[in-house]
Design an enzyme around this catalytic site. Structure first.
Site, short mmCIF file in Angstrom:
data_model
loop_
_atom_site.label_atom_id
_atom_site.label_comp_id
_atom_site.label_asym_id
_atom_site.label_seq_id
_atom_site.Cartn_x
_atom_site.Cartn_y
_atom_site.Cartn_z
N GLU A 218 0.87 -1.17 0.00
CA GLU A 218 0.00 0.00 0.00
C GLU A 218 0.91 1.22 0.00
OE1 GLU A 218 -2.91 -0.46 -0.63
OE2 GLU A 218 -3.32 -2.51 0.00
N CYS A 252 -1.90 9.21 3.04
CA CYS A 252 -1.46 8.65 1.76
C CYS A 252 -2.49 8.86 0.65
CB CYS A 252 -1.13 7.17 1.90
SG CYS A 252 -2.51 6.13 2.43
#
Length: 471
Positions: A218, A252
């Protein structure tokens, strides 16, 4: 005083202990898994205040409201979702065999993989530890969790709490610097999940490759927000400002730049200033706004801003105060940014937001397509035809339409990147499957005609083969 970091020499024996415990019970029943999930839930609810205070200490300022909303709530919600649905996820998926093999039966059994390694970043240290751990435990695995050295107080707290709520052979938390992280990623886990930067993700994948350890990465990248011609403009600005301001943009999936009609750039700036002032009144006087995690990251952001200005960009700070002592940087819009500026090439991971004007939606889509695939894409548009166009001609890990961030909070949607923004996915049932081996099983019927294909390969075999190929 913080406890001593986990020594690298202890990691192998720690993994061995986890693996031995898994081998003693390789397929735990649902009550056992539910007990582990309930223990994880109790860890959070019984220590909520301490958790919030500790994360605040690591950041210097991290509003309790944000920790509870953006970390504690989704962590608890993911556990509750797994508790409600995990028993169903465990059930074998029965299927009919292909017609030529009838009356045989087939099924898929969700077999726990074993020991899962989880590497946690510093920006959401609670949620990005508990989220994947929930999926791993629901799938019947054991786990080792490596916390970030940038959040030493919370990392130490979670290590202590996990040791209190779980046997050592079920879950362990590892603390330490980058050298410990490197040793951790080189362990022969049954699956390794990493959340962090693309640069470090490459290193993690190389280390895992030596053991043929499957990875879920990720990562991040530059997630665009598109304000379409048919957008509700004021709403779009508000939601973009929100998505870029929570945790001071250290997210993020935060919008990394905004693509908007050329004629509306000034309107965006004025509207954003009003919105930011409304959300964070009295910014200078301890408004609930997060600090940048450490001095290194703070100076990196100032350098990105200043280098952009030196190349001709204009910085529009949405508050007049820059608090160097507490590393609090207000959301700052950047206009007239050149394409090769560092702020347009690197993931920003902070409260800087370039505005990129476009002349047509097609031009905006081409701009995105020429860059690495982002982790998230945000579209503000009311016209369904335009929405379909963007969905068809863009590539991203996930999409939210007419808002920001919230696709990541949906337990029934997978969360993951694509290309440079990552590989694999988790959350909810998808996470359960990620941390399971979907083991195929073929059950041959007592009465079957498979012997017709046995050697010797005479005329009967040729007739059967001809029939199979024809149909």
């Amino acid at each position: 005083m913080l406890p001593t970091d986990t020594p690298a020499s202890a990691l192998s024996s720690m993994l061995t202990r986890q693996r031995d415990a898994h081998h003693r019970k390789p397929f735990p029943d649902w009550p056992s898994r539910a007990d582990r999930l309930k223990a994880l839930r109790a860890l959070l609810t019984e220590n909520e205040t301490t958790i919030c205070d500790t994360i605040n200490a690591d950041f210097g300022c991290r509003p309790t409201e944000e920790v509870r909303l953006l970390e504690l709530f989704p962590a608890l919600s993911s556990i509750d979702h797994a508790l409600r649905h995990g028993r169903r996820w465990m059930r074998p998926r029965r299927r009919f065999a292909d017609v030529w093999f009838m009356p045989a039966r087939t099924e898929l059994i969700a077999q726990p993989l074993g020991v899962i390694g989880i590497i946690v970043p510093w920006n959401y240290p609670l949620y990005l530890a508990i989220g994947p751990l929930t999926d791993a435990l629901a799938a019947g695995n054991h786990a080792m969790v490596k916390m970030s050295e940038y959040t030493p107080h919370f990392s130490a707290l979670l290590a202590k709490l996990v040791a209190r709520y779980f046997p050592a052979g079920e879950v362990r938390v590892v603390t330490g610097d980058a050298s410990i992280a490197q040793a951790f990623s080189a362990l022969p886990f049954d699956h390794l999940l990493f959340t962090g930067s693309t640069t470090v993700g490459r290193q993690v994948m190389r280390a895992a490759a030596d053991n043929l350890t499957p990875v879920t990465l990720e990562l991040g990248g530059k997630s665009p927000a598109i304000i379409g011609p048919g957008a509700r403009f004021a709403h779009a600005v508000e939601r973009i400002v929100y998505g870029k301001s929570v945790n001071a943009g250290q997210t993020c999936i935060a919008p990394d730049y905004v693509l908007l009609p050329r004629a509306r750039v000034e309107e965006f700036i004025h509207t954003a200033r009003r919105v930011f002032t409304r959300m964070f009144p009295n910014f200078a006087d301890h408004a609930p706004y997060a600090s940048i995690i450490n001095e290194r990251q703070y100076r990196r952001l100032l350098d990105l801003r200043d280098r952009s200005v030196a190349q001709g960009a204009i910085a529009h700070a949405l508050a007049d105060v820059q608090d160097d002592a507490r590393r609090r940087l207000p959301l700052t819009l950047l206009t007239d940014v050149v394409d090769d500026a560092a702020v347009m090439r690197e993931e920003i991971f902070g409260p800087l937001l370039p505005l990129v004007p476009y002349d047509s939606l097609d031009a905006a889509l081409e701009y995105i397509a020429m860059r690495p695939h982002p982790l998230a894409l945000y579209l503000f548009e009311t016209d369904r035809t335009a929405q379909r166009k963007v969905l068809r001609y863009s590539q991203a890990g996930g999409v939210t339409i007419n808002d920001t961030l919230y696709h990541v909070a949906q337990h029934r949607l997978p969360f993951g990147g694509v290309g440079a923004s990552g590989m694999g996915a988790y959350h909810g049932e998808v996470g359960f499957r990620t941390f399971s081996k979907m083991k195929p099983v073929f059950r041959q019927s007592r009465l079957n005609g498979i012997a017709l294909l046995n050697p010797p390969y005479g005329k009967r075999f040729q007739r059967m083969l001809k029939l199979l190929i024809r149909h």
